[in-house]
Design an enzyme around this catalytic site. Sequence first.
Site, short mmCIF file in Angstrom:
data_model
loop_
_atom_site.label_atom_id
_atom_site.label_comp_id
_atom_site.label_asym_id
_atom_site.label_seq_id
_atom_site.Cartn_x
_atom_site.Cartn_y
_atom_site.Cartn_z
N ARG A 52 -2.49 -17.80 -55.93
CA ARG A 52 -3.89 -17.33 -55.96
C ARG A 52 -4.55 -17.62 -57.31
NH1 ARG A 52 -2.81 -16.73 -51.22
NH2 ARG A 52 -3.48 -15.01 -49.90
N GLU A 62 -8.58 -8.98 -55.48
CA GLU A 62 -8.61 -10.42 -55.20
C GLU A 62 -10.03 -11.00 -55.08
OE1 GLU A 62 -5.71 -12.84 -52.61
OE2 GLU A 62 -7.52 -12.71 -51.46
N SER A 90 -7.35 -9.93 -47.72
CA SER A 90 -6.59 -9.14 -48.68
C SER A 90 -7.50 -8.70 -49.82
CB SER A 90 -5.46 -9.98 -49.28
OG SER A 90 -4.58 -10.41 -48.29
N1 EPU Z 1 3.16 -4.05 -45.15
C1 EPU Z 1 3.24 -2.70 -44.86
N2 EPU Z 1 2.11 -2.05 -44.50
C2 EPU Z 1 0.91 -2.66 -44.41
C3 EPU Z 1 0.83 -4.03 -44.69
C4 EPU Z 1 1.96 -4.71 -45.06
O1 EPU Z 1 4.31 -2.11 -44.93
O2 EPU Z 1 -0.05 -1.98 -44.09
C5 EPU Z 1 4.38 -4.77 -45.51
C6 EPU Z 1 5.07 -5.35 -44.28
O3 EPU Z 1 6.43 -5.15 -44.41
C7 EPU Z 1 4.77 -6.82 -44.35
C8 EPU Z 1 4.61 -7.06 -45.84
O4 EPU Z 1 4.05 -5.86 -46.36
O5 EPU Z 1 5.84 -7.54 -43.83
C9 EPU Z 1 3.68 -8.21 -46.16
O6 EPU Z 1 2.50 -8.11 -45.42
P1 EPU Z 1 1.91 -9.39 -44.63
O7 EPU Z 1 3.00 -10.15 -44.03
O8 EPU Z 1 0.83 -8.87 -43.76
O9 EPU Z 1 1.33 -10.37 -45.75
P2 EPU Z 1 0.68 -10.01 -47.12
O10 EPU Z 1 1.63 -10.22 -48.21
O11 EPU Z 1 0.07 -8.67 -46.99
C10 EPU Z 1 -0.31 -12.38 -47.70
C11 EPU Z 1 -1.65 -12.90 -48.13
C12 EPU Z 1 -2.56 -13.07 -46.92
C13 EPU Z 1 -1.89 -14.04 -45.98
C14 EPU Z 1 -0.54 -13.42 -45.57
C15 EPU Z 1 0.24 -14.33 -44.66
C16 EPU Z 1 -1.98 -12.10 -50.39
C17 EPU Z 1 -2.69 -11.13 -51.28
N3 EPU Z 1 -2.23 -11.99 -49.09
O12 EPU Z 1 -0.52 -11.07 -47.18
O13 EPU Z 1 -3.79 -13.63 -47.37
O14 EPU Z 1 -2.69 -14.28 -44.84
O15 EPU Z 1 0.27 -13.20 -46.74
O16 EPU Z 1 0.80 -15.35 -45.40
O17 EPU Z 1 -1.22 -12.91 -50.89
C18 EPU Z 1 -6.05 -13.19 -47.99
O18 EPU Z 1 -5.77 -13.65 -49.08
O19 EPU Z 1 -7.21 -12.77 -47.69
C19 EPU Z 1 -5.00 -13.07 -46.98
C20 EPU Z 1 -5.21 -12.47 -45.82
#
Ligand code: EPU
Length: 345
Positions: free
Chosen positions: A174, A341, A245
């Site tokens: 990012r 972000e 995010s």
């Molecule tokens: N989780 C929870 N509770 C929640 C949300 C997440 O426990 O309410 C835990 C879950 O275990 C989940 C883990 O956190 O497995 C990670 O969450 P997720 O897989 O939804 O991905 P993320 O790390 O939250 C990132 C990017 C997203 C991108 C996804 C998929 C960032 C800040 N965000 O989200 O990007 O789509 O991975 O690769 O790096 C964006 O930047 O707008 C965005 C949506």
Amino acid sequence: MNSDQNTSASPKSSLNLSLQDRNTFGFDASAELAYDITAANQIPAVIEQITQKKLPWRVLGGGSNVILPKVLPGVTLLMNIVGQEIIASNADSTLIAVGGGVNWHDFVAWTLDKDLPGLENLALIPGTVGAAPIQNIGAYGVEIGEYIDSVEAFDSKSHVFVTLTKDACQFAYRDSYFKKNPHRYIVTKVVFKIPKQWQARIHYADLAKQFFRQSSPSPEDIFLAVCKIRTHKLPDPKVIGNAGSFFQNPIVPGKQYDTLLQKHPGLVSYPDATGKRKLAAGWLIDQCGFKGQRMGNVGVYEKQALVLVNHGNGTAQDILRFAKCIQDKVQKEFGVSLDIEPNIL
Ligand code: EPU
């Protein structure tokens, strides 16, 4: 791409233009003076005028990663340079030049249509092509920096157009050279390099789950799976205002991670390329009990704690006030600071 040709050097301008439909949070915001930039050659004169009059200014792409105030003073450049074309092709790769104002998802769909797979993991990310390199958009194990050959931009400091190679862009999680030098470059064109050799990239947990019975999915299968996952997990901005995010996943040193893991065995994290550890901010926020919570007109999305939403009539102040509560609680519980972000304009 012929976006520079046959286009007048004076862009269309509007006074007090409503931006409510041009920011995915749906905040009631307006631009004092907006220019509709449809060709790169319109930019130098506009920047010259801004510099002479010492006006504040900024560029607005798809408005999917911004927090807008009620009034944006000075000049707002609406990035609307469109067009995409294959500019070179050899045995190894294909080069595609794309205008900064092209819708990101439409471009990804176009590449698949042209049988140039590689970007399917990045389907349905809101925003424009010009915004993609700035924060090095990424999803499901792929970051766009890997596929960028060069970026063309207008340098508002030296008043010339520059071409930055992939290395000069300094892509990281990012992050990029553009993000490190805010308010300087206006991205007009991005040249992508798509390797001819394609390999499915489905190691990311959510995708691996979708394909555990199907060992060799096609690019289209992955595209559809990513669209399905995103549609399920992330709110549609047309229905409920949001900017994806809201916080970055914080990166902590290995030692801090070990201590945190001992105290919180359920901690969700990923190894980071630099040997540090990237924590799932969504998990941290969820653990603090914020999921689905509301504070006046804004709140945390009920299905994904990393996404803050505008339930209607919310403002930048409302969202930032709630964000501060979340940051304070996460800091108190885990000793980790969360960075916002989207860009606060
Ligand atoms: N989780 C929870 N509770 C929640 C949300 C997440 O426990 O309410 C835990 C879950 O275990 C989940 C883990 O956190 O497995 C990670 O969450 P997720 O897989 O939804 O991905 P993320 O790390 O939250 C990132 C990017 C997203 C991108 C996804 C998929 C960032 C800040 N965000 O989200 O990007 O789509 O991975 O690769 O790096 C964006 O930047 O707008 C965005 C949506």
